[in-house]
Design a protein around this motif. Structure first.
Motif, PDB file in Angstrom:
ATOM      1  N   UNK A 167       1.521  -5.798  -0.264  1.00 37.31           N
ATOM      2  CA  UNK A 167       1.450  -6.322  -1.635  1.00 37.31           C
ATOM      3  C   UNK A 167       2.787  -6.187  -2.350  1.00 37.31           C
ATOM      4  N   UNK A 168       3.562  -5.184  -1.976  1.00 40.34           N
ATOM      5  CA  UNK A 168       4.846  -4.994  -2.631  1.00 40.34           C
ATOM      6  C   UNK A 168       5.574  -3.777  -2.104  1.00 40.34           C
ATOM      7  N   UNK A 169       6.879  -3.798  -2.284  1.00 43.28           N
ATOM      8  CA  UNK A 169       7.769  -2.718  -1.863  1.00 43.28           C
ATOM      9  C   UNK A 169       8.833  -2.582  -2.929  1.00 43.28           C
ATOM     10  N   UNK A 170       9.052  -1.354  -3.385  1.00 43.13           N
ATOM     11  CA  UNK A 170      10.138  -1.181  -4.350  1.00 43.13           C
ATOM     12  C   UNK A 170      10.842   0.140  -4.111  1.00 43.13           C
ATOM     13  N   UNK A 171      12.152   0.070  -4.185  1.00 47.89           N
ATOM     14  CA  UNK A 171      12.971   1.274  -4.096  1.00 47.89           C
ATOM     15  C   UNK A 171      13.139   1.810  -5.509  1.00 47.89           C
ATOM     16  N   UNK A 172      12.735   3.048  -5.717  1.00 44.73           N
ATOM     17  CA  UNK A 172      12.835   3.685  -7.020  1.00 44.73           C
ATOM     18  C   UNK A 172      14.256   4.164  -7.279  1.00 44.73           C
ATOM     19  N   UNK A 173      14.921   4.608  -6.215  1.00 44.36           N
ATOM     20  CA  UNK A 173      16.342   4.949  -6.206  1.00 44.36           C
ATOM     21  C   UNK A 173      16.774   4.929  -4.746  1.00 44.36           C
ATOM     22  N   UNK A 174      17.950   5.430  -4.437  1.00 47.97           N
ATOM     23  CA  UNK A 174      18.478   5.333  -3.075  1.00 47.97           C
ATOM     24  C   UNK A 174      17.612   6.054  -2.041  1.00 47.97           C
ATOM     25  N   UNK A 175      16.862   7.065  -2.469  1.00 43.64           N
ATOM     26  CA  UNK A 175      16.110   7.876  -1.510  1.00 43.64           C
ATOM     27  C   UNK A 175      14.601   7.950  -1.762  1.00 43.64           C
ATOM     28  N   UNK A 176      14.094   7.155  -2.682  1.00 37.96           N
ATOM     29  CA  UNK A 176      12.660   7.144  -2.979  1.00 37.96           C
ATOM     30  C   UNK A 176      12.168   5.698  -3.034  1.00 37.96           C
ATOM     31  N   UNK A 177      11.010   5.467  -2.420  1.00 38.03           N
ATOM     32  CA  UNK A 177      10.457   4.113  -2.413  1.00 38.03           C
ATOM     33  C   UNK A 177       8.942   4.177  -2.385  1.00 38.03           C
ATOM     34  N   UNK A 178       8.328   3.053  -2.758  1.00 40.79           N
ATOM     35  CA  UNK A 178       6.882   2.891  -2.709  1.00 40.79           C
ATOM     36  C   UNK A 178       6.551   1.587  -1.997  1.00 40.79           C
ATOM     37  N   UNK A 179       5.449   1.609  -1.273  1.00 43.40           N
ATOM     38  CA  UNK A 179       4.941   0.409  -0.621  1.00 43.40           C
ATOM     39  C   UNK A 179       3.443   0.339  -0.898  1.00 43.40           C
ATOM     40  N   UNK A 180       2.991  -0.796  -1.406  1.00 44.29           N
ATOM     41  CA  UNK A 180       1.558  -1.001  -1.601  1.00 44.29           C
ATOM     42  C   UNK A 180       1.072  -1.974  -0.532  1.00 44.29           C
ATOM     43  N   UNK A 181      -0.021  -1.605   0.129  1.00 45.31           N
ATOM     44  CA  UNK A 181      -0.531  -2.427   1.223  1.00 45.31           C
ATOM     45  C   UNK A 181      -2.049  -2.323   1.294  1.00 45.31           C
ATOM     46  N   UNK A 182      -2.628  -3.257   2.022  1.00 45.73           N
ATOM     47  CA  UNK A 182      -4.038  -3.193   2.392  1.00 45.73           C
ATOM     48  C   UNK A 182      -4.126  -3.335   3.902  1.00 45.73           C
ATOM     49  N   UNK A 183      -4.845  -2.411   4.519  1.00 46.26           N
ATOM     50  CA  UNK A 183      -5.110  -2.461   5.959  1.00 46.26           C
ATOM     51  C   UNK A 183      -6.609  -2.658   6.139  1.00 46.26           C
ATOM     52  N   UNK A 184      -6.966  -3.633   6.947  1.00 43.53           N
ATOM     53  CA  UNK A 184      -8.370  -3.887   7.246  1.00 43.53           C
ATOM     54  C   UNK A 184      -8.694  -3.260   8.593  1.00 43.53           C
ATOM     55  N   UNK A 185      -9.898  -2.669   8.673  1.00 44.08           N
ATOM     56  CA  UNK A 185     -10.320  -2.088   9.941  1.00 44.08           C
ATOM     57  C   UNK A 185     -11.834  -2.115  10.066  1.00 44.08           C
ATOM     58  N   UNK A 186     -12.267  -1.887  11.284  1.00 46.65           N
ATOM     59  CA  UNK A 186     -13.698  -1.858  11.596  1.00 46.65           C
ATOM     60  C   UNK A 186     -13.965  -0.534  12.305  1.00 46.65           C
ATOM     61  N   UNK A 187     -15.072   0.090  11.909  1.00 45.96           N
ATOM     62  CA  UNK A 187     -15.489   1.328  12.566  1.00 45.96           C
ATOM     63  C   UNK A 187     -17.003   1.324  12.690  1.00 45.96           C
ATOM     64  N   UNK A 188     -17.466   1.561  13.912  1.00 46.39           N
ATOM     65  CA  UNK A 188     -18.902   1.575  14.202  1.00 46.39           C
ATOM     66  C   UNK A 188     -19.586   0.311  13.676  1.00 46.39           C
ATOM     67  N   UNK A 189     -18.902  -0.821  13.836  1.00 47.91           N
ATOM     68  CA  UNK A 189     -19.475  -2.103  13.467  1.00 47.91           C
ATOM     69  C   UNK A 189     -19.410  -2.453  11.993  1.00 47.91           C
TER      70      UNK A 189
END
Length: 139
Positions: A88-110
């Protein structure tokens, strides 16, 4: 045409459709280091799909890394089966800090689930490491 020996990367590829060996395989099996927190996050997702706990531990910040980490190997009956990743997005807060927002889809036990996370990363000694994240998990 892609063959079984050159499958597309589970992360979706950078760029889209890139084979595993030229995408996350460069980090997981090779000696390259992800240049961005987003690339690290993608490689970590791929490691989950392949059941590679060692890589996940190695890319987790030591201050928040669990002592033991169990990850289902691919094709484990009733285990987690990863189905797809969306950034969904990636942003560097400064040279050594960052955030990534994502969605992962998965299936477990059907049953299907969606895990959405805002992950935090820290760069130490030139290497991005996963620190923690805020998770929203829904079925």
């Amino acid at each position: 045409m892609k063959t079984a020996s050159n499958p597309p990367c589970p992360c979706g590829g950078v760029p889209a459709g890139t084979p595993y060996q030229r995408c996350c395989g460069l980090f997981i099996e090779g000696d390259q280091v992800p240049a961005t927190a987003e690339r690290l996050m993608r490689s970590r997702y791929t490691a989950y799909t392949l059941g590679l706990a060692r890589y996940l531990q190695a890319t987790w910040h030591p201050g928040t890394r669990p002592i033991d980490l169990e990850v289902d190997p691919p094709d484990t009956p009733h285990g987690v089966r990863w189905l797809g990743l969306r950034i969904h997005g990636h942003r560097e807060l400064d040279a050594d800090h960052a955030e990534v927002k994502f969605t992962a889809r998965y299936r477990q036990a059907g049953k299907a689930f969606r895990l959405t996370e805002l992950s935090r990363f820290l760069r130490e000694d030139g290497r991005w490491l996963y620190v923690d994240g805020d998770v929203d998990e829904r079925d």
